[in-house]
Design an enzyme around this catalytic site. Structure first.
Site, short mmCIF file in Angstrom:
data_model
loop_
_atom_site.label_atom_id
_atom_site.label_comp_id
_atom_site.label_asym_id
_atom_site.label_seq_id
_atom_site.Cartn_x
_atom_site.Cartn_y
_atom_site.Cartn_z
N GLY A 239 14.07 -4.34 4.80
CA GLY A 239 13.06 -5.31 5.23
C GLY A 239 12.60 -5.22 6.66
O GLY A 239 11.59 -5.85 7.02
N PRO A 274 17.47 -0.01 4.31
CA PRO A 274 16.16 0.13 4.95
C PRO A 274 15.30 1.20 4.29
O PRO A 274 15.83 2.22 3.83
CB PRO A 274 16.51 0.54 6.38
CG PRO A 274 17.82 1.24 6.27
CD PRO A 274 18.55 0.60 5.11
N GLY A 275 14.02 0.95 4.22
CA GLY A 275 13.10 1.95 3.70
C GLY A 275 12.00 2.22 4.72
O GLY A 275 11.99 3.24 5.40
N ARG A 276 11.12 1.23 4.86
CA ARG A 276 9.96 1.39 5.73
C ARG A 276 10.34 1.75 7.17
O ARG A 276 9.69 2.57 7.80
CB ARG A 276 9.17 0.08 5.74
CG ARG A 276 7.83 0.18 6.45
CD ARG A 276 7.21 -1.21 6.66
NE ARG A 276 7.35 -2.10 5.55
CZ ARG A 276 6.41 -2.32 4.62
NH1 ARG A 276 5.25 -1.70 4.71
NH2 ARG A 276 6.62 -3.17 3.63
N CYS A 343 -14.07 4.49 -7.73
CA CYS A 343 -15.13 3.54 -8.10
C CYS A 343 -14.61 2.11 -8.12
O CYS A 343 -14.47 1.50 -9.20
CB CYS A 343 -15.70 3.94 -9.46
SG CYS A 343 -16.32 5.62 -9.39
N1 LLP Z 1 16.07 -3.15 -1.02
C1 LLP Z 1 15.41 -3.76 -2.02
C2 LLP Z 1 16.17 -4.42 -3.08
C3 LLP Z 1 14.01 -3.76 -2.03
O1 LLP Z 1 13.36 -4.37 -3.01
C4 LLP Z 1 13.29 -3.10 -1.00
C5 LLP Z 1 11.83 -3.07 -0.99
C6 LLP Z 1 14.03 -2.47 0.02
C7 LLP Z 1 15.41 -2.52 -0.02
C8 LLP Z 1 13.38 -1.73 1.15
O2 LLP Z 1 12.63 -2.59 1.93
P1 LLP Z 1 11.98 -2.08 3.33
O3 LLP Z 1 13.10 -1.76 4.27
O4 LLP Z 1 11.14 -0.90 3.03
O5 LLP Z 1 11.16 -3.25 3.78
N2 LLP Z 1 5.01 -1.72 -1.28
C9 LLP Z 1 5.17 -2.71 -0.22
C10 LLP Z 1 6.62 -2.95 0.10
C11 LLP Z 1 7.44 -3.36 -1.11
C12 LLP Z 1 8.90 -3.50 -0.81
C13 LLP Z 1 9.70 -3.61 -2.06
N3 LLP Z 1 11.12 -3.67 -1.87
C14 LLP Z 1 4.38 -2.25 0.99
O6 LLP Z 1 3.75 -1.20 0.96
O7 LLP Z 1 4.32 -2.96 2.00
#
Ligand code: LLP
Length: 416
Positions: A239, A274-276, A343
């Site tokens: 997050g 973490p992802g983003r 489109c």
């Molecule tokens: N863990 C769980 C259980 C999650 O559902 C998610 C993301 C993460 C970790 C990783 O979260 P991050 O660190 O990336 O915030 N498509 C959207 C974001 C959707 C996030 C879904 N879950 C966007 O492009 O902003």
């Protein structure tokens, strides 16, 4: 110096000119920096110091096998939400014992496969899922390690579509009723409780919601311990936000430090997902201006990347910087809407951008490493973009551009 930077009026990815990559591989093209992926992952890992921890990269963010492989080599764990993501981690050489499995709809076969390869933990999201995992584990004569994803009901103060920790979201179980579900789990012969899990949303730019969630999780941990249920780890989800334009998210080290301060317990293992914050600024989307279409009301620059390549602007009204690959030194800037070939009126990557443009110019949509390619589609029968990873002076194609055969090859007509 950022991994994406100008040198002699040319955008570079590490030590490779982006215009060269576009010439070689055409556009639209995702370009990633290996160094940025590694640096961000290491920043999370280092911030924990001596605290037992596991950084589980959220695979959904950008799931290319080469990226998972780069992170696996650093010792990364992985947060997955499907068997497909598990298969990717395995192919990338990831360690199944460092995999946590999130998601509200795990199917029988997915649970069985995860048990077979020996993942670390299922993050359970409902009573029905607990029953199913117990059943599958029993039929395989195995023990499933689990945590329960609780919904701490804190407002992540982010876009409603990516806020997941509120009561009316489909995710997790109400933190107030969680002890009952834990008690039921404790009574299941093939279930081994090891943790508590929560994830409150994505692109958070403040630390406070994370700390508030942790406070509630710690209360639950105390309650469970009173019930005789031992908790070995806390999974605090992902997050952490990134800077797209004007945002000022906390630094990775400050975010982790705030969690550790609240935790005040040097023995419990902390998992994060973490992802983003790892992938977001490790990638750009390179696109070419096909046509300029000035009208009385608006100037449209029609580019060759579209919502099928990067859906974030259309889906979340998100704003990402768009910069020229070779800035023009002549001419004047005008306000342009950067629209794609799809489109749909919602097919734009940027609106009202002051830019000095001509047809044929290359542009870079910044911060496209997270939720870019992984959310891309073939809408309008558009082959998905190629992906290239730069490593110093080298560039590697980590996924070629799709061909029309890739798109249609498995489709079959009726016999008559
Ligand atoms: N863990 C769980 C259980 C999650 O559902 C998610 C993301 C993460 C970790 C990783 O979260 P991050 O660190 O990336 O915030 N498509 C959207 C974001 C959707 C996030 C879904 N879950 C966007 O492009 O902003």
């Amino acid at each position: 110096m950022s991994v994406f930077h100008y040198q002699n009026n040319q955008l570079f990815a590490e030590q490779v000119a982006v215009s060269e990559l576009a010439k070689q591989h055409q556009t639209p093209l995702f370009v990633y920096s290996r160094a940025e992926f590694e640096n961000r992952w290491k920043a999370f890992d280092a911030a924990f110091g001596a605290q037992p921890h596991l950084v589980c990269y959220a695979v959904k963010t950008n799931s290319n096998v080469a990226i998972l492989n780069v992170l696996a080599k650093l010792g990364s764990g992985f947060d997955i939400v499907s068997q497909g993501e598990l298969e990717r981690v395995l192919r990338a050489g990831g360690d199944p014992a460092k995999v946590v499995f999130s998601g509200v709809a795990k199917k029988h076969a997915e649970i069985a496969r995860a048990l077979e390869v020996g993942i670390r933990c299922f993050n359970i999201e409902s009573h029905a899922e607990l029953d199913r995992i117990q059943g599958v584990a029993e039929s395989m004569n195995l023990i499933a390690n689990i945590s329960i994803r609780v919904n701490p009901d804190v407002d992540a103060k982010t876009h409603p579509y990516i806020s997941t920790g509120l009561k009316d979201n489909k995710f997790g179980v109400d933190i107030n009723t969680a002890p009952e579900l834990y008690a039921d789990a404790a009574a299941c012969p093939n279930i081994n409780i090891i943790g508590i899990d929560c994830h409150i949303g994505s692109q958070l730019t403040e630390v406070k919601p994370f700390v508030d969630a942790l406070e509630r999780v710690l209360k639950l941990k105390a309650t469970l311990e009173d019930m005789g249920i031992d908790i070995h780890h806390l999974d605090l989800g992902g997050g952490l936000g990134i800077q797209y334009t004007q945002e000022t998210p906390p630094k990775i080290a400050d975010y982790i430090q705030a969690l550790l301060t609240k935790l005040n317990d040097s023995s419990i293992e902390v998992i994060i997902e973490p992802g983003r914050a790892i992938a977001g600024n490790a990638g750009i989307l390179v696109t070419e201006v096909e046509y300029l279409k000035p009208t009385e009301h608006k100037n449209f620059a029609i580019i060759d990347a579209a919502m099928n390549d990067l859906i974030r602007p259309a889906l979340y009204q998100s704003v990402q910087d768009i910069i020229p690959v070779q800035p023009r030194t002549d001419g004047v800037a005008a306000a342009w809407d950067l629209v794609g070939p799809v489109c749909e009126t919602g097919d734009f990557l940027g609106k009202n951008r002051a830019m000095n443009l001509l047809a044929g110019d290359l542009l870079a949509v910044m911060s496209s490493g997270a939720y870019g390619f992984s959310m891309s589609s073939n809408y309008n029968t558009r082959p998905r973009a190629a992906e290239v990873m730069v490593d110093g002076e080298q560039a590697y194609v980590i996924r070629p551009r799709e061909t029309y055969e890739d798109l249609m090859g498995s489709e079959v007509c009726l016999p008559a």
